[in-house]
Motif scaffolding. Sequence first.
Motif, mmCIF file in Angstrom:
data_model
loop_
_atom_site.group_PDB
_atom_site.id
_atom_site.type_symbol
_atom_site.label_atom_id
_atom_site.label_comp_id
_atom_site.label_asym_id
_atom_site.label_seq_id
_atom_site.Cartn_x
_atom_site.Cartn_y
_atom_site.Cartn_z
ATOM 1 N N ILE A 119 -7.554 -6.364 2.593
ATOM 2 C CA ILE A 119 -6.318 -5.594 2.402
ATOM 3 C C ILE A 119 -5.101 -6.494 2.514
ATOM 4 O O ILE A 119 -4.212 -6.480 1.642
ATOM 5 C CB ILE A 119 -6.242 -4.442 3.427
ATOM 6 C CG1 ILE A 119 -7.296 -3.375 3.114
ATOM 7 C CG2 ILE A 119 -4.844 -3.813 3.436
ATOM 8 C CD1 ILE A 119 -7.442 -2.313 4.192
ATOM 9 N N THR B 55 -4.745 -8.930 -0.354
ATOM 10 C CA THR B 55 -4.266 -8.247 -1.561
ATOM 11 C C THR B 55 -2.770 -7.971 -1.480
ATOM 12 O O THR B 55 -2.038 -8.128 -2.472
ATOM 13 C CB THR B 55 -5.041 -6.938 -1.771
ATOM 14 O OG1 THR B 55 -6.444 -7.227 -1.841
ATOM 15 C CG2 THR B 55 -4.608 -6.232 -3.038
ATOM 16 N N LEU B 56 -2.291 -7.572 -0.315
ATOM 17 C CA LEU B 56 -0.858 -7.334 -0.134
ATOM 18 C C LEU B 56 -0.058 -8.626 -0.307
ATOM 19 O O LEU B 56 1.032 -8.625 -0.878
ATOM 20 C CB LEU B 56 -0.596 -6.730 1.241
ATOM 21 C CG LEU B 56 -1.119 -5.310 1.465
ATOM 22 C CD1 LEU B 56 -1.010 -4.929 2.934
ATOM 23 C CD2 LEU B 56 -0.359 -4.311 0.590
ATOM 24 N N PRO C 66 -1.059 -10.182 -4.633
ATOM 25 C CA PRO C 66 -1.520 -9.110 -5.524
ATOM 26 C C PRO C 66 -2.000 -9.594 -6.893
ATOM 27 O O PRO C 66 -2.903 -8.983 -7.473
ATOM 28 C CB PRO C 66 -0.285 -8.203 -5.648
ATOM 29 C CG PRO C 66 0.875 -9.068 -5.281
ATOM 30 C CD PRO C 66 0.358 -10.016 -4.248
ATOM 31 N N LEU D 111 -10.763 -4.192 -5.491
ATOM 32 C CA LEU D 111 -10.964 -4.253 -4.053
ATOM 33 C C LEU D 111 -12.067 -3.270 -3.664
ATOM 34 O O LEU D 111 -12.013 -2.100 -4.050
ATOM 35 C CB LEU D 111 -9.650 -3.896 -3.367
ATOM 36 C CG LEU D 111 -9.462 -4.107 -1.867
ATOM 37 C CD1 LEU D 111 -9.705 -5.549 -1.478
ATOM 38 C CD2 LEU D 111 -8.050 -3.676 -1.467
ATOM 39 N N LEU E 38 -0.465 0.610 2.480
ATOM 40 C CA LEU E 38 -1.556 0.846 1.532
ATOM 41 C C LEU E 38 -1.036 1.236 0.157
ATOM 42 O O LEU E 38 -1.665 0.925 -0.867
ATOM 43 C CB LEU E 38 -2.489 1.938 2.068
ATOM 44 C CG LEU E 38 -3.328 1.581 3.292
ATOM 45 C CD1 LEU E 38 -4.127 2.796 3.767
ATOM 46 C CD2 LEU E 38 -4.264 0.404 3.008
ATOM 47 N N GLU F 250 1.179 -0.026 -1.479
ATOM 48 C CA GLU F 250 1.547 -1.214 -2.253
ATOM 49 C C GLU F 250 0.364 -1.797 -3.023
ATOM 50 O O GLU F 250 0.550 -2.655 -3.890
ATOM 51 C CB GLU F 250 2.114 -2.289 -1.322
ATOM 52 C CG GLU F 250 3.379 -1.879 -0.564
ATOM 53 C CD GLU F 250 3.803 -2.934 0.435
ATOM 54 O OE1 GLU F 250 3.623 -4.145 0.141
ATOM 55 O OE2 GLU F 250 4.293 -2.566 1.524
ATOM 56 N N ILE F 251 -0.851 -1.352 -2.709
ATOM 57 C CA ILE F 251 -2.045 -1.880 -3.384
ATOM 58 C C ILE F 251 -2.187 -1.182 -4.733
ATOM 59 O O ILE F 251 -2.459 0.018 -4.791
ATOM 60 C CB ILE F 251 -3.300 -1.663 -2.522
ATOM 61 C CG1 ILE F 251 -3.173 -2.421 -1.203
ATOM 62 C CG2 ILE F 251 -4.544 -2.104 -3.282
ATOM 63 C CD1 ILE F 251 -4.313 -2.181 -0.245
ATOM 64 N N ARG F 252 -1.994 -1.918 -5.792
ATOM 65 C CA ARG F 252 -2.000 -1.330 -7.128
ATOM 66 C C ARG F 252 -3.307 -1.528 -7.887
ATOM 67 O O ARG F 252 -3.557 -0.854 -8.890
ATOM 68 C CB ARG F 252 -0.832 -1.926 -7.943
ATOM 69 C CG ARG F 252 0.532 -1.555 -7.375
ATOM 70 C CD ARG F 252 0.750 -0.061 -7.425
ATOM 71 N NE ARG F 252 1.910 0.377 -6.647
ATOM 72 C CZ ARG F 252 2.305 1.635 -6.567
ATOM 73 N NH1 ARG F 252 1.626 2.580 -7.195
ATOM 74 N NH2 ARG F 252 3.363 1.955 -5.833
ATOM 75 N N CYS F 253 -4.136 -2.445 -7.432
ATOM 76 C CA CYS F 253 -5.405 -2.646 -8.135
ATOM 77 C C CYS F 253 -6.370 -1.504 -7.799
ATOM 78 O O CYS F 253 -6.199 -0.807 -6.798
ATOM 79 C CB CYS F 253 -6.023 -3.986 -7.747
ATOM 80 S SG CYS F 253 -6.587 -4.085 -6.029
ATOM 81 N N VAL G 250 -9.403 0.478 -6.230
ATOM 82 C CA VAL G 250 -10.083 0.317 -4.943
ATOM 83 C C VAL G 250 -11.303 1.232 -4.908
ATOM 84 O O VAL G 250 -11.229 2.407 -5.281
ATOM 85 C CB VAL G 250 -9.147 0.679 -3.766
ATOM 86 C CG1 VAL G 250 -9.884 0.528 -2.436
ATOM 87 C CG2 VAL G 250 -7.876 -0.167 -3.790
ATOM 88 N N CYS H 136 -3.917 4.782 -0.690
ATOM 89 C CA CYS H 136 -4.135 3.912 -1.856
ATOM 90 C C CYS H 136 -3.948 4.717 -3.133
ATOM 91 O O CYS H 136 -4.615 5.740 -3.332
ATOM 92 C CB CYS H 136 -5.536 3.313 -1.824
ATOM 93 S SG CYS H 136 -5.887 2.257 -0.401
#
Length: 277
Positions: free
Chosen positions: A116, A119-120, A123, A129, A213, A215-218, A220, A243
């Motif tokens: 996590i 990734t932050l 990115p 993920l 969380l 901010e995670i754009r990929c 998951v 997410c």
Amino acid sequence: MAVIVAGLPEANYAELPNGQRLHYLDSGSGPVVVFLHGSGSGASGHSNFKYNYPYLVEQGYRVIVPDLIGYGYSDKPDNVQYHLDFFVECIKQLLDHIGVSSCALIGNSLGGAIAIKFTLDNPSQVDKLVLMAPGGIEEQADYFHMPGMQVMKEVFTSGPMAPERLEDFIRRGLVYDDSVVDEQLINERWGIFQQQNSQVITSMVVPNMTERLSEIRCPVLAFWGVNEKMMPETGIQKLAKGCPNIRLTLVSQCGHWVMVEHRNMFNRSTDDFLRNG
């Protein structure tokens, strides 16, 4: 130098810019997948993921399985603080060292928290993920109220450490079906445990990243065992709501190690996710 443990493969070493030496397995060719293992006595990349990474190699991926700093055959410094950022720094420097500019990250427990945070921080370097009951989404003190943590405290503070005590913790704290715990696994972890120092546990700091969380754009994919004893189940909702692009799988009759207890389902689901999102 690490003492080699019977049955635990030794492969490649990277001398990192920060002065640490990291051990890693590097197998196959194709899109890159990086496995990040959890913490605990005697943990290593191979012992956590030996039922998973060979499958992905067979499916056409290049698989990187590092031993986290302080674990496996990697350096185990006793003069550093094992903050989450330190773990992330080491993985970042490893991937840069071997020329990996884009990858999927797979992490459980501490490895999930590292995935996590990585990734932050990076990115553009993470395509997808995969998380299995990750750390880093609760306040650190809350983890120690969990029954698995109580088992760990009971096992590791009630007398001299021995392989039987380590086995007791794994059977009672980490899995639902302890038939998956065999002699080889205990031997692997016991052999590494004897080479570790307490600094990796006593100085570990994993912050609560719940508010980040979003901010995670990929894409998951997350797994969570219904019989989890180590991680508060409030983490399920935090992942699901936090997410923006997540698929969450709850697994019955499963503890902390979904990739071990339900390896075939985990392998197929992960392969499908990596291919199709």
